[in-house]
Structures are given as structure tokens and as C-alpha cells.
Motif scaffolding. Structure first.
Motif, PDB file in Angstrom:
ATOM      1  N   ARG A  12       0.798  -1.222   0.000  1.00  0.00           N
ATOM      2  CA  ARG A  12       0.000   0.000   0.000  1.00  0.00           C
ATOM      3  C   ARG A  12       0.829   1.269   0.000  1.00  0.00           C
ATOM      4  O   ARG A  12       0.351   2.317  -0.353  1.00  0.00           O
ATOM      5  CB  ARG A  12      -0.893   0.035   1.241  1.00  0.00           C
ATOM      6  N   PHE A  13       2.084   1.168   0.475  1.00  0.00           N
ATOM      7  CA  PHE A  13       2.822   2.422   0.575  1.00  0.00           C
ATOM      8  C   PHE A  13       3.001   3.089  -0.775  1.00  0.00           C
ATOM      9  O   PHE A  13       3.164   4.275  -0.880  1.00  0.00           O
ATOM     10  CB  PHE A  13       4.172   2.255   1.298  1.00  0.00           C
ATOM     11  N   SER A  14       2.915   2.254  -1.817  1.00  0.00           N
ATOM     12  CA  SER A  14       3.107   2.834  -3.144  1.00  0.00           C
ATOM     13  C   SER A  14       1.982   3.811  -3.475  1.00  0.00           C
ATOM     14  O   SER A  14       2.076   4.597  -4.403  1.00  0.00           O
ATOM     15  CB  SER A  14       3.183   1.736  -4.201  1.00  0.00           C
ATOM     16  N   THR A  15       0.892   3.758  -2.692  1.00  0.00           N
ATOM     17  CA  THR A  15      -0.213   4.669  -2.989  1.00  0.00           C
ATOM     18  C   THR A  15      -0.061   6.006  -2.259  1.00  0.00           C
ATOM     19  O   THR A  15      -0.847   6.910  -2.462  1.00  0.00           O
ATOM     20  CB  THR A  15      -1.580   4.058  -2.622  1.00  0.00           C
ATOM     21  N   VAL A  16       0.947   6.123  -1.393  1.00  0.00           N
ATOM     22  CA  VAL A  16       1.211   7.427  -0.774  1.00  0.00           C
ATOM     23  C   VAL A  16       1.755   8.318  -1.878  1.00  0.00           C
ATOM     24  O   VAL A  16       2.727   7.973  -2.542  1.00  0.00           O
ATOM     25  CB  VAL A  16       2.281   7.315   0.340  1.00  0.00           C
ATOM     26  N   ALA A 149       5.701   7.816   4.324  1.00  0.00           N
ATOM     27  CA  ALA A 149       5.248   9.103   3.775  1.00  0.00           C
ATOM     28  C   ALA A 149       6.294  10.186   4.051  1.00  0.00           C
ATOM     29  O   ALA A 149       6.603  11.004   3.172  1.00  0.00           O
ATOM     30  CB  ALA A 149       3.898   9.485   4.384  1.00  0.00           C
ATOM     31  N   PHE A 150       6.858  10.188   5.244  1.00  0.00           N
ATOM     32  CA  PHE A 150       7.886  11.193   5.562  1.00  0.00           C
ATOM     33  C   PHE A 150       9.161  10.975   4.737  1.00  0.00           C
ATOM     34  O   PHE A 150       9.831  11.942   4.365  1.00  0.00           O
ATOM     35  CB  PHE A 150       8.210  11.189   7.056  1.00  0.00           C
ATOM     36  N   ALA A 151       9.497   9.723   4.466  1.00  0.00           N
ATOM     37  CA  ALA A 151      10.687   9.475   3.632  1.00  0.00           C
ATOM     38  C   ALA A 151      10.467  10.105   2.255  1.00  0.00           C
ATOM     39  O   ALA A 151      11.361  10.769   1.707  1.00  0.00           O
ATOM     40  CB  ALA A 151      10.945   7.977   3.511  1.00  0.00           C
ATOM     41  N   LEU A 152       9.254   9.942   1.724  1.00  0.00           N
ATOM     42  CA  LEU A 152       8.957  10.514   0.399  1.00  0.00           C
ATOM     43  C   LEU A 152       8.945  12.042   0.456  1.00  0.00           C
ATOM     44  O   LEU A 152       9.474  12.715  -0.435  1.00  0.00           O
ATOM     45  CB  LEU A 152       7.612   9.987  -0.114  1.00  0.00           C
ATOM     46  N   GLU A 173      14.671   2.492  -4.072  1.00  0.00           N
ATOM     47  CA  GLU A 173      14.982   1.053  -4.167  1.00  0.00           C
ATOM     48  C   GLU A 173      14.744   0.374  -2.820  1.00  0.00           C
ATOM     49  O   GLU A 173      14.187  -0.717  -2.731  1.00  0.00           O
ATOM     50  CB  GLU A 173      16.448   0.842  -4.586  1.00  0.00           C
ATOM     51  N   GLY A 174      15.186   1.051  -1.754  1.00  0.00           N
ATOM     52  CA  GLY A 174      15.011   0.517  -0.392  1.00  0.00           C
ATOM     53  C   GLY A 174      13.541   0.358  -0.055  1.00  0.00           C
ATOM     54  O   GLY A 174      13.120  -0.668   0.493  1.00  0.00           O
ATOM     55  N   LEU A 175      12.741   1.359  -0.403  1.00  0.00           N
ATOM     56  CA  LEU A 175      11.299   1.285  -0.117  1.00  0.00           C
ATOM     57  C   LEU A 175      10.663   0.113  -0.859  1.00  0.00           C
ATOM     58  O   LEU A 175       9.809  -0.587  -0.330  1.00  0.00           O
ATOM     59  CB  LEU A 175      10.616   2.601  -0.516  1.00  0.00           C
TER      60      LEU A 175
END
Ligand code: F1P
Length: 341
Positions: A12-16, A149-152, A173-175
Motif C-alpha cells: 500500500r505504501f506505493s499509494t502514498v 510518507a515522511f521518507a517521500l 529502491e530501499g522502499l
């Protein structure tokens, strides 16, 4: 709870996404400082967010509990970007802080899970973390997604300021590796359960971490308190020698965050101090720690993402400790899903 924990392995993080930030490049370049506000788990995720923004965008940043900020007549500065973090989007202390900031003309972004919630509506823009519903009261997967989200956001701000182009590639890449690595951690659940059963009788527990590990220690101790009702304290590892070492004895186990990073030797020295006082140690590390009685080994990724991979086994530790103690994990006592007063 089981569903909540397993929900983390979704991609799901890809949707942030950053489309809702409402922050153009000129505005982003004008940010002199970032101030992050939240309560409980959201505050801890915000602490990690502040470190990521300092590291990757080189903007001074810090996090503060919204419940403190709103009562202390803070300086509200037009060059500061304020970020309000909340899973529910309804926590009153955070909402009140946002409303006060807006009255004073500040720009406020929201990092929120529940779409259309009060904080999301009040904010000038922001990110939904799309962690899915937090089925139980305690926030778990939302912590993970908020850090992502904060990393992005940090990478985005860094890029606008002509920094972190190589960090960007490395971290994206890490994410991408995270879901598979989190799945690996979840496979060690039986081992974590056995460890949790050993610690379930403890009266109190100490959690320590350094820099990135400190908010993880805070969050892990909060999870344990919330659902098992074991008293727990969290300290920065280097603060141990400024007082809390006096507490260390066999009856007070310590959970230590010991990543393979530039601070490894310092962290190992802290373990030695604890062992010298016959303290029991559970380490969360990238390899076995010989000073520790138990080590939960997690996969290695980029160091900035350690808080995610080190936080998850400790959520499981709290879960299995509470389970072993017969607690009602989905409805912990004295805890509301969103604190409205
Ligand atoms: C903040 C919070 C949670 C905690 C509990 C009480 O909520 O402190 O972190 O687990 O639910 O509220 P929120 O603002 O992130 O919804």
C-alpha cells in the motif's frame, strides 16, 4: 489484530503520493524549518520524519507532542512548514493545534490516514498514508506508512532544493524492498512469541535506542504499555549513564535497538554497561549480539529505513506479551480510537 499486523505486507505504501501537498517549488525552497506535531504513535512517527527531513533535505526539523505545543504559546513563524500527523485525523489536541496555527496564518500540511477527517479538511494540503483501517484501537501499520510518507516528503523537499538525487534512487529502491523484508520479519513471529512469553511476567521494561533508534524505542515502549499494561520506559541509549542505569538489575529487562550503522560500537558499549549490572537484554539487530540474551535479527536495508524494519518485531513483541498475559488487545483499557477531549 492479526489482520492489522498482516496488513503491513500489502504494497500500500506505493499509494502514498505527493500530489496533494499544495506546495510549489518556490514555496518549498522558502521553507526554513519544519515543525511536526502529533500525539502518541503519530508523534513518534513524526520524530522519525523530522530526522529524515534533516538528513535528506537539510532543513532543520523537529517534532513535538501537539498536546504540549497547543498549551505553550509557541512562536508561529511564516517560514516554518507545520506538519500535523494523525491516524484518525480527529485527535483533538492535533486539530486544536492546527486550528490555532491557521488562525495565526501558518501553512499546515496533514499526514493523515482517514480520508476526509477533520485534520485533513483543516490542513492546506498533505498526504494520505493509506494504511487501511486500524481495526484495533492501537495504531500499528499506520506508524509504518507514516514513516514511509515522511521518507517521500523528505526526498521531495531535498530534490526541490537540489539535494538527495542519489539518495532518492537509493531510498526508492530501499522502499521497494520493504514489503518482502517485512514478510520475512513476520515469518519469525513464532520466535518472537517465545521471547514475549519469557518477558510477559516483567513488572517493568526499559527500551533504548540511539538517533533513529530512539523514536523506535519510544514507540515500542508505548505499544507495550498500551496493550499489556507493563510499565515501560524509553531512553536514548546515551542518556542511560545520566541516571537510568541505576534502575538496571535482573528484574528489569532492556530492549535495545542495535542496527549495523555508524553507531554500532556505541550501542554495544551500552549493552556492556547493562550486562555489567546483570540486566537481561533483548536486542533488535542486523546480526546476533553476543552481549544480548536474545536477538531478533531483521533484514538490512538503507539505514534511514531501519525504524520501519526494527519497529515491526517490537509491535509483535507487545502483541504476544499482551496475549500471553490474557489482555484484550483489540480493546485495551483506558484507550480511545481517537482522543476527542
Ligand atoms: C493518536 C493516539 C494513538 C494511540 C491511541 C490514542 O491518535 O495517541 O497513537 O495509539 O489510539 O491516540 P491519532 O491522532 O494518530 O489518530
Amino acid at each position: 489484530v492479526d489482520r492489522v499486523l498482516r496488513g503491513r505486507i500489502d504494497d500500500r505504501f506505493s499509494t502514498v503520493h505527493l500530489g496533494g501537498l499544495n506546495l510549489d517549488a518556490r514555496e518549498a525552497r522558502g521553507i526554513r524549518r519544519v515543525k511536526i506535531l502529533g500525539c502518541g504513535t503519530s508523534y513518534h512517527a513524526g520524530m522519525i520524519g523530522a530526522q529524515l527531513i534533516e538528513e535528506l533535505a537539510r532543513i532543520p526539523a523537529d517534532a513535538e507532542p501537539a498536546s504540549e505545543f497547543r498549551y505553550r504559546n509557541p512562536v508561529v513563524d511564516p517560514d516554518t512548514l507545520y506538519v500535523a500527523v494523525s491516524q484518525s485525523g480527529e485527535t483533538y489536541d492535533v486539530l486544536a493545534a492546527v486550528q490555532e496555527l491557521k488562525r495565526k496564518g501558518a501553512r499546515v500540511l496533514g499526514v493523515v490516514n482517514v480520508v476526509g477527517s477533520a485534520i485533513a479538511r483543516e490542513a492546506d494540503g498533505g498526504m494520505y498514508v493509506h494504511a487501511g483501517p486500524e481495526v484495533c484501537v492501537v495504531s500499528t501499520k499506520c506508524f509504518t506508512n507514516t514513516v514511509v510518507a515522511f521518507a517521500l516528503l523528505a526526498l521531495h523537499l531535498g530534490r526541490i532544493r537540489d539535494l538527495s538525487v542519489s539518495d532518492g534512487k537509493r531510498l526508492i529502491e530501499g522502499l521497494r524492498k520493504l514489503p518482502a523484508q517485512i514478510a520475512e520479519i513476520l515469518k519469525t513471529e513464532d520466535e518472537i512469541k517465545k521471547i514475549a512469553e519469557e518477558y510477559a511476567g516483567a513488572q517493568s521494561m526499559m527500551f533504548i535506542g540511539r538517533v533513529r533508534g530512539y523514536p523506535v524505542a519510544l514507540e515500542a515502549s508505548l505499544k507495550l504499555k498500551e496493550i499489556s499494561y507493563i510499565h515501560a520506559e524509553a531512553y536514548p541509549a546515551s542518556e542511560l549513564k545520566h541516571g537510568p542505569l541505576a534502575l538496571i538489575e535482573p528484574a528489569l529487562p532492556t530492549v535495545a535497538i542495535v542496527p549495523d550503522d555508524e553507531l554500532l560500537e556505541k550501542n554495544r558499549a551500552a549493552l556492556e554497561e547493562i550486562k555489567a549490572r546483570s540486566g537481561r537484554i533483548l536486542a533488535v539487530a542486523h546480526r546476533e549480539q553476543e552481549k544480548a540474551d536474545h536477538t531478533i535479527v531483521v533484514p538490512k536495508n538503507e539505514t534511514e529505513l531501519d525504524p520501519i524494519l526494527m519497529g515491526i518485531p517490537l509491535q509483535l513483541l507487545a502483541y504476544h506479551t499482551a496475549l500471553a498475559m490474557g489482555r484484550d488487545i483489540d480493546k485495551p483499557r483506558n484507550l480511545a480510537k481517537s482522543v476527542t477531549v
